[in-house]
Design an enzyme around this catalytic site. Structure first.
Site, short mmCIF file in Angstrom:
data_model
loop_
_atom_site.label_atom_id
_atom_site.label_comp_id
_atom_site.label_asym_id
_atom_site.label_seq_id
_atom_site.Cartn_x
_atom_site.Cartn_y
_atom_site.Cartn_z
N CYS A 10 3.69 46.77 -1.48
CA CYS A 10 3.80 47.72 -2.59
C CYS A 10 5.24 47.87 -3.03
CB CYS A 10 3.34 49.11 -2.15
SG CYS A 10 1.65 49.15 -1.56
N ASN A 111 5.11 52.49 0.76
CA ASN A 111 5.08 51.04 0.98
C ASN A 111 5.17 50.79 2.47
OD1 ASN A 111 7.58 48.43 0.75
ND2 ASN A 111 5.39 48.20 0.83
N GLY A 112 4.29 49.94 2.97
CA GLY A 112 4.36 49.59 4.39
C GLY A 112 3.04 49.82 5.07
N TYR A 252 10.44 35.63 0.76
CA TYR A 252 9.43 35.50 -0.30
C TYR A 252 9.29 36.72 -1.20
CZ TYR A 252 4.89 35.64 -2.53
OH TYR A 252 3.90 35.79 -3.45
P1 AMP Z 1 -0.38 29.41 1.42
O1 AMP Z 1 -0.92 28.76 0.20
O2 AMP Z 1 -1.38 30.29 2.10
O3 AMP Z 1 0.28 28.46 2.36
O4 AMP Z 1 0.73 30.44 0.95
C1 AMP Z 1 2.03 30.03 0.72
C2 AMP Z 1 2.40 30.32 -0.69
O5 AMP Z 1 2.13 31.69 -1.03
C3 AMP Z 1 3.86 30.10 -0.91
O6 AMP Z 1 3.98 29.42 -2.15
C4 AMP Z 1 4.48 31.47 -0.99
O7 AMP Z 1 5.40 31.52 -2.06
C5 AMP Z 1 3.32 32.41 -1.23
N1 AMP Z 1 3.30 33.51 -0.25
C6 AMP Z 1 3.73 33.49 1.01
N2 AMP Z 1 3.51 34.69 1.61
C7 AMP Z 1 2.93 35.49 0.71
C8 AMP Z 1 2.46 36.84 0.71
N3 AMP Z 1 2.58 37.60 1.78
N4 AMP Z 1 1.93 37.32 -0.42
C9 AMP Z 1 1.81 36.54 -1.49
N5 AMP Z 1 2.23 35.27 -1.56
C10 AMP Z 1 2.78 34.73 -0.48
#
Ligand code: AMP
Length: 459
Positions: A10, A111-112, A252
């Site tokens: 959030c 948030n959290g 990220y």
């Molecule tokens: P995945 O497709 O499950 O391997 O997720 C990795 C991709 O999702 C990467 O391109 C990251 O930029 C993005 N990502 C990683 N962690 C998160 C998160 N907690 N929430 C949303 N996107 C994420």
């Protein structure tokens, strides 16, 4: 459909100013924090202690249409953008949460994620409290109100802080006050900005640019900030507080133009890319990023390796984040629509593809396939962070452990599964170097959680 989400991400913001128009500033601020959650948006304005909330599902720009903002009067306002957990896509869980306690109207944005939320809720329920949602935030609001009694919101917050375990950044308004709170580990960010006629508290400093506010400082782990007609004052953190900012905020989650606890998100990601290039030498024609969060790392990689940086993928700007789709099927479809290959830049070339992280492996697998179809002759995948091997219990949305690809497969197996020519992860040692110290929670990479996580939080 099984719930494969554990927690919430959030963004929170609060404004205190002289004039009765704090809400429009919150609205702009929510735009700047939109990357922190796209399921719902809300603002609660405070006019002489009377709180008026408005929230709905959708992006800030969709929620606050027409003349809604003009009805949110008051010199104090707080706002929230939320990414929901599965099963909680209803409006009841949207924030800010507003209630009436013995001290008057109160509104809270959180948030959290608490790791002892279940036991806190049990205690509160035993005392006769009822809950409208399953979110931790409602338990926090109840605790604060209960311990604040009829006398002091500050006492309520301090007592609640003794009981809450986990990650929480809170922005609260009650009476004539705007209050900010950061948990004793400082797991998620909160910073203070100065407006010409007031103050801002925001999850990230990128919102200050939007509001023409000046960055003042980060809220310290365990600190309570109180802003009222006498200006800004604080309740100092108690001695044992220990900074443990979530490193995934830097990897990220945060926007690259934000500075978190003194660290530029952009510089951090670029440094990770440079260090990644130093780990092994790959012969290639092009370094490209998976937009957006892989870009600074790819630029750093290109600088350090001398291999030119170029664009291989175009991101459809009108979609939310891939991950921010509640089911796996929706996520897979989303990758296809979201990123398309610039064939001309890829055809016949050896490419190094950089992403900030690999979680389930969905995104990278799909992209390697698309790049091969576009004629790439070699595809070397690099993750600008180590392998994600442990779930997060503190508010970053990572799936259950068995859905993390690095838990299921070895590095060589992942490389084969995603059909890459090579796969490199940033080493944990280099991650530490990029952070410039060990004041971070890196549990998703190394399993060292900053506090004990009760079993109830894991199930
Ligand atoms: P995945 O497709 O499950 O391997 O997720 C990795 C991709 O999702 C990467 O391109 C990251 O930029 C993005 N990502 C990683 N962690 C998160 C998160 N907690 N929430 C949303 N996107 C994420």
């Amino acid at each position: 459909m099984p719930d494969d989400k554990l927690h919430e991400e959030c963004g929170v913001i609060g404004v205190y100013r002289d004039e009765n128009d704090a809400a429009p500033l919150i609205y702009y601020g929510l735009y700047a924090l939109q990357h922190r959650g796209q399921e719902s948006a809300g603002i609660a304005s405070n006019l002489n202690g009377a709180i008026n909330p408005y929230k709905d599902l959708g992006l800030a720009g969709e929620v606050f249409r027409g003349d809604i903002l003009s009805k949110l009067n008051g010199n104090i306002a707080i706002g929230h953008v939320r990414y929901s957990t599965a099963g909680e896509h209803d409006l009841r869980s949207a924030q800010p949460l507003t209630a009436r306690c013995r001290l008057g109207d109160i509104s809270l944005a959180h948030n959290g994620n608490l790791v002892n939320a279940e036991s806190l809720k049990e205690i509160l329920t035993d005392q006769g409290m009822i809950f409208q949602t399953t979110s931790d935030s409602e338990a926090i609001l109840n605790l604060i109100c209960q311990y604040g009694g009829a006398h002091s919101i500050e006492a309520g917050i301090k007592n609640a802080m003794h009981l809450m375990k986990g990650a929480y950044v809170l922005v609260i308004t009650i009476g004539n006050k705007l209050i900010g709170v950061r948990d004793p580990y400082g797991l998620h960010p909160l910073c203070i900005g100065k407006l010409k006629d007031g103050w801002v508290l925001s999850s990230e400093s990128c919102a200050f640019e939007a509001l023409d506010a000046e960055f003042v400082r980060d809220v310290l782990p365990g600190e309570i900030i109180i802003i009222d007609e006498n200006g800004l004052h604080n309740i100092e953190p108690s001695g044992w507080c220990k900074k443990n900012l979530c490193v995934f905020e830097l990897v990220y989650f945060a926007r690259p133009d934000s500075i978190l606890d003194g660290v530029s998100v952009y510089d951090f990601r670029r440094t990770c890319g440079m260090l990644l290039a130093s780990q092994n030498k790959i012969d290639a024609d092009l370094v490209m990023a998976i937009p957006d969060s892989g870009i600074p790392a790819a630029i750093g990689y290109a600088e350090a390796s001398g291999i030119p940086y170029g664009e291989g993928l175009i991101k459809n700007k009108y979609m939310g984040r891939t991950f921010i789709q509640p089911t796996q099927e929706m996520r897979e479809n989303a990758v296809r629509i979201k990123l398309s290959v610039i064939r001309k830049n890829i055809e016949g070339r050896r490419v190094i593809v950089i992403d900030d992280s690999i979680v389930r492996g969905t995104t990278i697998k799909r992209i390697v396939k698309n790049l091969r179809e576009a004629g790439a002759v070699e595809i070397h995948v690099c993750s600008a962070s180590p392998a994600v091997k442990f779930p997060c219990y503190f508010g970053i949305d990572t799936p259950y452990r068995d859905r993390l690809i690095a838990v299921q497969k070895s590095q060589a197996e992942i490389c084969e599964y995603i059909d890459a020519d090579s796969l490199t992860y940033l080493s944990e040692e280099n991650l530490l170097k990029a952070c410039g110290g060990d004041l971070y929670c890196k549990a998703c990479f190394d399993g060292n959680y900053p506090m004990e996580v009760p079993l109830s939080a894991k199930s």
